[in-house]
Design a protein around this motif. Structure first.
Motif, PDB file in Angstrom:
ATOM      1  N   UNK A  55       0.828  -1.192   0.000  1.00 40.71           N
ATOM      2  CA  UNK A  55       0.000   0.000   0.000  1.00 40.71           C
ATOM      3  C   UNK A  55       0.874   1.259   0.000  1.00 40.71           C
ATOM      4  N   UNK A  61       0.118  -6.381   1.983  1.00 44.91           N
ATOM      5  CA  UNK A  61      -1.060  -7.251   2.053  1.00 44.91           C
ATOM      6  C   UNK A  61      -0.772  -8.513   1.259  1.00 44.91           C
ATOM      7  N   UNK A  62      -1.026  -9.673   1.866  1.00 43.78           N
ATOM      8  CA  UNK A  62      -0.719 -10.940   1.203  1.00 43.78           C
ATOM      9  C   UNK A  62      -1.958 -11.807   1.081  1.00 43.78           C
ATOM     10  N   UNK A  63      -1.868 -12.785   0.202  1.00 43.18           N
ATOM     11  CA  UNK A  63      -2.926 -13.731  -0.163  1.00 43.18           C
ATOM     12  C   UNK A  63      -3.882 -13.067  -1.147  1.00 43.18           C
ATOM     13  N   UNK A  66      -7.489 -12.368   0.104  1.00 43.02           N
ATOM     14  CA  UNK A  66      -7.555 -11.264   1.065  1.00 43.02           C
ATOM     15  C   UNK A  66      -7.350  -9.929   0.357  1.00 43.02           C
ATOM     16  N   UNK A  69     -10.609  -8.992  -1.617  1.00 45.61           N
ATOM     17  CA  UNK A  69     -11.666  -8.537  -0.707  1.00 45.61           C
ATOM     18  C   UNK A  69     -11.328  -7.124  -0.191  1.00 45.61           C
ATOM     19  N   UNK A  70     -10.055  -6.900   0.108  1.00 40.18           N
ATOM     20  CA  UNK A  70      -9.614  -5.587   0.588  1.00 40.18           C
ATOM     21  C   UNK A  70      -9.879  -4.518  -0.481  1.00 40.18           C
ATOM     22  N   UNK A  73     -13.420  -3.586  -0.686  1.00 39.45           N
ATOM     23  CA  UNK A  73     -13.884  -2.758   0.440  1.00 39.45           C
ATOM     24  C   UNK A  73     -13.406  -1.315   0.317  1.00 39.45           C
ATOM     25  N   UNK A  85     -26.203 -10.975  -0.350  1.00 38.89           N
ATOM     26  CA  UNK A  85     -25.347 -12.022   0.247  1.00 38.89           C
ATOM     27  C   UNK A  85     -25.338 -13.341  -0.539  1.00 38.89           C
ATOM     28  N   UNK A  88     -23.302 -12.889  -3.635  1.00 39.45           N
ATOM     29  CA  UNK A  88     -21.893 -12.796  -3.253  1.00 39.45           C
ATOM     30  C   UNK A  88     -21.334 -14.184  -2.906  1.00 39.45           C
ATOM     31  N   UNK A  92     -18.151 -15.933  -4.707  1.00 36.72           N
ATOM     32  CA  UNK A  92     -17.007 -16.448  -3.932  1.00 36.72           C
ATOM     33  C   UNK A  92     -16.825 -17.955  -4.102  1.00 36.72           C
TER      34      UNK A  92
ATOM     35  N   UNK B  66     -16.674 -19.129   1.220  1.00 33.08           N
ATOM     36  CA  UNK B  66     -17.880 -18.414   0.787  1.00 33.08           C
ATOM     37  C   UNK B  66     -18.965 -18.499   1.859  1.00 33.08           C
ATOM     38  N   UNK B  70     -20.567 -15.353   3.894  1.00 32.98           N
ATOM     39  CA  UNK B  70     -22.026 -15.218   3.842  1.00 32.98           C
ATOM     40  C   UNK B  70     -22.612 -15.088   5.247  1.00 32.98           C
ATOM     41  N   UNK B  73     -22.042 -11.774   6.687  1.00 29.86           N
ATOM     42  CA  UNK B  73     -22.893 -10.717   6.116  1.00 29.86           C
ATOM     43  C   UNK B  73     -24.325 -10.800   6.629  1.00 29.86           C
ATOM     44  N   UNK B  92      -8.244 -12.383   6.952  1.00 36.01           N
ATOM     45  CA  UNK B  92      -8.421 -13.256   5.770  1.00 36.01           C
ATOM     46  C   UNK B  92      -7.106 -13.884   5.320  1.00 36.01           C
ATOM     47  N   UNK B  93      -5.987 -13.176   5.464  1.00 35.24           N
ATOM     48  CA  UNK B  93      -4.685 -13.766   5.124  1.00 35.24           C
ATOM     49  C   UNK B  93      -4.431 -14.979   6.017  1.00 35.24           C
TER      50      UNK B  93
END
Lengths: 222, 222
Positions: A55, A61-63, A66, A69-70, A73, A85, A88, A92, B66, B70, B73, B92-93
């Motif tokens: 960043x 930030x890894x994976x 992740x 998703x980051x 957001x 949901x 989503x 996913x 997933x 879900x 959420x 999440x990582x």
């Protein structure tokens, strides 16, 4: 400016590159020879793999999951995971299918054997591993055909992270020339749409020295 | 009432069971012999694996990642992923670390060789595979020690999905008796806290016929 540590034929890295492109987030690429296991890189990501996104203020930030998703957001527009949901959950589920199942059953075999082994001087490709990868590819292309026959995009009517996850994998396999496109007309139509997206174009310019892609790889009309 | 299709020593299923427990969502368990590849089950989840969560109105949700997103959420309290995007990226990582890396490097070897093979009549355990799993377990326990020495919970000061993902894997390995707890005092303290959570208790009652866990498995004071 953000930095993405990546590898050219890492499908996970490609997925994040496309997401950054879709969200119009500027970044520079930095290739990381993950097999060297540099201590400085392991300090950024103890798993030792790419992608890693740095960043602007320096946090790593890894994976790939992740990171995606980051980015969803922090840069919610355009949405790549959907609004409801259950919608989503389906995006996913398909991401996991391609990120994990396709990667383990197809990409790991074919890209490792056909490119990485030669590149790293690890000997001849193992023809049995290639055969397994190609056999699994047939089942996965059948599933992709089933999905693309039913919907405009993989998770339904709307372009999503599922399309990005799948196209990132497919682009690696297409680089090593293993897809017989004439057999899969619906998947071909879907992939042609993916290839024409501005976020996808940089991947078509990727060119590994000593291992060029087949001619059709970068063609929008293939 | 929701139904969770699961397997007793599937870490992914255990993770979802704990999440449902933390969020106080009622559900019934249904064991699925995934190796039989029942067409009715494949219709719910073409990947053919567990867990699969059936919602009250009948929709099937597949892939543990997933499903957990879900549930977060739809039942946001208590939050298991955190509030700030960077904090969520770290949770999440770590989930990916345990769900994917630990599973592939440790659990798949040890649980498959020590239990599933016998259970399915697939012959003797492969001692080489067990050795690889145990060796990888040492590295993973070192990483868990490093994390638990620094923080109260794996992702920092707050209990999260990362703790659930890790404890789900650890509980499977502890069932086959492969963790020498005396070597890892900080991990032991953390796992003792996990074991005492009401959401975790049902897992300690799991008992596979013909393959009972070691005595300490269900003990809160182990």
């Amino acid at each position: 400016m953000r930095t993405l540590h990546h590898l050219w034929l890492s499908a996970a890295s490609r997925k994040v590159r496309i997401v950054l492109g879709e969200k119009k987030v500027a970044f520079r690429l930095e290739a990381e020879k993950t097999w060297e296991r540099r201590p400085e890189f392991l300090a950024l990501n103890p798993a030792g793999d790419v992608p890693v996104l740095i960043e602007p203020e320096g946090q790593a930030l890894a994976d790939q999951g992740a990171i995606c998703e980051y980015l969803e957001e922090v840069f919610p527009e355009p949405s790549l995971i959907g609004n409801e949901p259950k919608e989503r959950a389906e995006v996913r589920r398909l991401c996991a299918w391609f990120d994990q199942k396709f990667e383990a059953e197809v990409t790991r075999f074919l890209v490792t054997e056909k490119l990485m082994k030669r590149f790293l001087g690890l000997g001849e490709p193992d023809s049995r591993a290639i055969r397994v990868g190609l056999q699994n590819l047939t089942s996965h292309m059948a599933y992709l055909s089933w999905l693309t026959e039913r919907h405009h995009w993989l998770a339904g009517g709307v372009f999503s992270l599922a399309d990005i996850a799948a196209a990132a994998q497919i682009s690696c396999i297409d680089y090593v020339g293993d897809i017989d496109w004439e057999q899969y007309p619906h998947v071909k139509d879907w992939y042609a749409k993916m290839k024409s997206r501005p976020s996808f174009r940089p991947l078509l310019g990727d060119h590994i020295p000593g291992a060029p892609p087949p001619k059709h790889y970068a063609d929008l009309d293939f």
